[in-house]
Design a protein around this motif. Structure first.
Motif, PDB file in Angstrom:
ATOM      1  N   PHE A  10       0.929  -1.234  -0.154  1.00  0.00           N
ATOM      2  CA  PHE A  10       0.040  -0.021   0.310  1.00  0.00           C
ATOM      3  C   PHE A  10       0.714   1.373  -0.023  1.00  0.00           C
ATOM      4  N   TYR A  11       0.583   2.427  -0.751  1.00  0.00           N
ATOM      5  CA  TYR A  11       0.955   3.591  -0.450  1.00  0.00           C
ATOM      6  C   TYR A  11      -0.159   4.463   0.099  1.00  0.00           C
ATOM      7  N   GLY A  12       0.265   4.866   1.377  1.00  0.00           N
ATOM      8  CA  GLY A  12      -0.858   5.167   2.353  1.00  0.00           C
ATOM      9  C   GLY A  12      -1.919   4.262   2.456  1.00  0.00           C
ATOM     10  N   PRO A  15      -3.873   0.443  -2.299  1.00  0.00           N
ATOM     11  CA  PRO A  15      -3.142  -0.579  -2.600  1.00  0.00           C
ATOM     12  C   PRO A  15      -2.560  -0.537  -3.983  1.00  0.00           C
ATOM     13  N   ALA A  16      -1.333  -0.662  -4.033  1.00  0.00           N
ATOM     14  CA  ALA A  16      -0.589  -0.640  -5.362  1.00  0.00           C
ATOM     15  C   ALA A  16      -0.755  -1.812  -5.714  1.00  0.00           C
ATOM     16  N   ILE A  17      -0.391  -3.125  -5.024  1.00  0.00           N
ATOM     17  CA  ILE A  17      -0.609  -4.410  -5.399  1.00  0.00           C
ATOM     18  C   ILE A  17      -1.196  -5.114  -4.344  1.00  0.00           C
ATOM     19  N   GLY A  34       2.174  -5.162 -18.149  1.00  0.00           N
ATOM     20  CA  GLY A  34       0.930  -4.433 -17.938  1.00  0.00           C
ATOM     21  C   GLY A  34       0.888  -3.195 -18.148  1.00  0.00           C
ATOM     22  N   PRO A  35      -0.183  -2.472 -18.120  1.00  0.00           N
ATOM     23  CA  PRO A  35      -0.244  -1.081 -18.515  1.00  0.00           C
ATOM     24  C   PRO A  35       0.277  -0.338 -17.276  1.00  0.00           C
ATOM     25  N   ASN A  36       0.483   1.231 -17.728  1.00  0.00           N
ATOM     26  CA  ASN A  36       0.847   2.007 -16.715  1.00  0.00           C
ATOM     27  C   ASN A  36       0.028   2.094 -15.454  1.00  0.00           C
ATOM     28  N   GLY A  37       0.850   2.130 -14.249  1.00  0.00           N
ATOM     29  CA  GLY A  37       0.128   2.089 -12.911  1.00  0.00           C
ATOM     30  C   GLY A  37      -0.291   0.818 -12.736  1.00  0.00           C
ATOM     31  N   ALA A  38      -0.030  -0.238 -13.351  1.00  0.00           N
ATOM     32  CA  ALA A  38      -0.660  -1.578 -12.908  1.00  0.00           C
ATOM     33  C   ALA A  38       0.087  -2.069 -11.461  1.00  0.00           C
ATOM     34  N   GLY A  39       1.173  -1.814 -11.112  1.00  0.00           N
ATOM     35  CA  GLY A  39       2.031  -2.309 -10.046  1.00  0.00           C
ATOM     36  C   GLY A  39       3.351  -2.966 -10.171  1.00  0.00           C
ATOM     37  N   LYS A  40       3.669  -2.814 -11.430  1.00  0.00           N
ATOM     38  CA  LYS A  40       4.852  -3.546 -11.852  1.00  0.00           C
ATOM     39  C   LYS A  40       5.957  -3.293 -11.071  1.00  0.00           C
ATOM     40  N   SER A  41       6.512  -2.051 -11.118  1.00  0.00           N
ATOM     41  CA  SER A  41       7.512  -1.447 -10.418  1.00  0.00           C
ATOM     42  C   SER A  41       7.507  -1.882  -9.180  1.00  0.00           C
ATOM     43  N   THR A  42       6.280  -1.551  -8.537  1.00  0.00           N
ATOM     44  CA  THR A  42       6.136  -1.770  -7.089  1.00  0.00           C
ATOM     45  C   THR A  42       6.422  -3.374  -6.765  1.00  0.00           C
ATOM     46  N   LEU A  43       6.068  -4.227  -7.523  1.00  0.00           N
ATOM     47  CA  LEU A  43       6.200  -5.643  -7.336  1.00  0.00           C
ATOM     48  C   LEU A  43       7.699  -5.762  -7.326  1.00  0.00           C
ATOM     49  N   PRO A  82      16.845  -0.556 -11.445  1.00  0.00           N
ATOM     50  CA  PRO A  82      15.804   0.135 -11.475  1.00  0.00           C
ATOM     51  C   PRO A  82      15.335   0.738 -12.620  1.00  0.00           C
ATOM     52  N   GLU A  83      13.841   1.131 -12.450  1.00  0.00           N
ATOM     53  CA  GLU A  83      13.487   1.789 -13.578  1.00  0.00           C
ATOM     54  C   GLU A  83      14.125   2.972 -13.861  1.00  0.00           C
ATOM     55  N   GLY A  84      14.595   3.696 -14.939  1.00  0.00           N
ATOM     56  CA  GLY A  84      15.070   4.962 -15.186  1.00  0.00           C
ATOM     57  C   GLY A  84      16.771   4.820 -15.224  1.00  0.00           C
ATOM     58  N   ASP A 159      13.765  -3.563 -14.355  1.00  0.00           N
ATOM     59  CA  ASP A 159      12.519  -2.498 -14.347  1.00  0.00           C
ATOM     60  C   ASP A 159      12.610  -2.003 -15.654  1.00  0.00           C
ATOM     61  N   GLU A 160      11.726  -2.229 -16.631  1.00  0.00           N
ATOM     62  CA  GLU A 160      11.683  -1.507 -17.929  1.00  0.00           C
ATOM     63  C   GLU A 160      12.894  -1.109 -18.768  1.00  0.00           C
ATOM     64  N   PRO A 161      13.847  -2.240 -18.951  1.00  0.00           N
ATOM     65  CA  PRO A 161      15.123  -1.806 -19.753  1.00  0.00           C
ATOM     66  C   PRO A 161      14.907  -1.130 -21.094  1.00  0.00           C
ATOM     67  N   GLU A 191       8.177  -5.032 -18.429  1.00  0.00           N
ATOM     68  CA  GLU A 191       8.086  -4.357 -19.555  1.00  0.00           C
ATOM     69  C   GLU A 191       6.374  -3.707 -19.685  1.00  0.00           C
ATOM     70  N   GLN A 192       6.349  -2.428 -20.198  1.00  0.00           N
ATOM     71  CA  GLN A 192       4.934  -2.242 -20.538  1.00  0.00           C
ATOM     72  C   GLN A 192       4.563  -3.012 -21.980  1.00  0.00           C
ATOM     73  N   GLN A 193       5.231  -3.244 -22.588  1.00  0.00           N
ATOM     74  CA  GLN A 193       4.998  -3.891 -24.088  1.00  0.00           C
ATOM     75  C   GLN A 193       5.067  -5.556 -23.888  1.00  0.00           C
TER      76      GLN A 193
END
Ligand code: ATP
Length: 236
Positions: A10-12, A15-17, A34-43, A82-84, A159-161, A191-193
């Motif tokens: 959870f963020y606050g 739930p993110a996942i 999964g799409p934007n905001g699906a919780g991939k990075s959080t996982l 990490p992402e980025g 994360d999203e190479p 990956e998003q795609q």
């Protein structure tokens, strides 16, 4: 090698996942898409100990790692790209790599590890004394992967190479990942795609709204339309 049971972050109050169950075997490449905001990075962050799971457990090679801090999880053999990229822009390539060596806390890790990792990334050898912030995006991605490899991971979380990279550069990054797979490294790649899944993936998990909506071994996928439908939420 890695098992997730009912993991929730959870963020606050949000739930993110939630209720994430998954199992990844040694020596496999596992995509999480999964799409934007699906919780991939959080996982990935939850596995790596960079965010704390509110519920559930993460088990790496039989050891419960949920609740451990990220440094200890790296030392147990699970490293995050990490992402980025997140390279240290004001440090040189050499210094960034040194951080990977130290983070792994592996006795005897040193020159031999560096040589082995640099053999995958000849461009980093030629940029060795250059500030990481002056590298191109593709070079920074290579540095980020190289730094993670220097911790001697048995499991690498990536994360999203392909984020923000030109298609040809992405091809180069995936060539390296394919070589690492051939050497037996276990990977979870976000990956998003879904474009790379078929080529080097052993399994694919689709996350939607913080939950697993689809999981398959790629060898079992006859019709990739199935995966696309799950991705876009048309499988219900
Ligand atoms: P993307 O593909 O866009 O990177 P993602 O699938 O990786 O997305 P996450 O970054 O894990 O998704 O985000 C999952 C949800 O958690 C989103 O709704 C996001 O807004 C929220 N979130 C992520 N990080 C935080 C944070 N630090 N604080 C509050 N909410 C967050």
């Amino acid at each position: 090698m890695l098992t997730l049971e009912n993991v929730a972050v959870f963020y606050g109050q949000v739930p993110a996942i939630h209720d994430v169950n998954a199992a990844f075997e040694a020596g496999t490449v596992n995509f999480v898409v999964g799409p934007n905001g699906a919780g991939k990075s959080t996982l990935l962050l939850a596995i790596a100990g960079a965010v704390r799971a509110r519920n559930g457990v993460v088990i790496l090679d039989g050891k419960h790692i949920s609740g451990l801090n990220s440094e200890d999880i790296v030392a147990l053999g699970c490293s995050l790209v990490p992402e980025g990229r997140q390279v240290f822009a004001r440090l040189t390539v050499a210094e960034n790599l040194q951080i990977g060596l130290i983070a792994g806390r592996t006795k005897g890790a040193g020159r031999g590890d560096l040589e082995q990792v640099l053999s995958h990334f000849p461009i980093l050898r030629s940029r060795y004394r250059q500030l990481a912030g002056t590298l191109s995006g593709g070079e920074q991605q290579q540095l980020s992967i190289a730094r993670a490899l220097l911790t001697r991971p048995k499991l690498m979380l990536i994360d999203e190479p392909s984020l923000g990279l030109a298609p040809l550069v992405v091809d180069g990054v995936y060539e390296v990942l394919a070589r690492l797979r051939d050497e037996g490294l276990t990977m979870i790649v976000v990956e998003q795609q879904t474009t790379r899944v078929k080529k080097i993936g052993d399994t694919v998990t689709v996350l939607r709204d913080g939950n697993v909506s689809f999981f398959r071994s790629t060898s079992e996928i006859v019709d990739y339309g199935e995966l696309e439908k799950a991705y876009f939420g048309f499988n219900n």
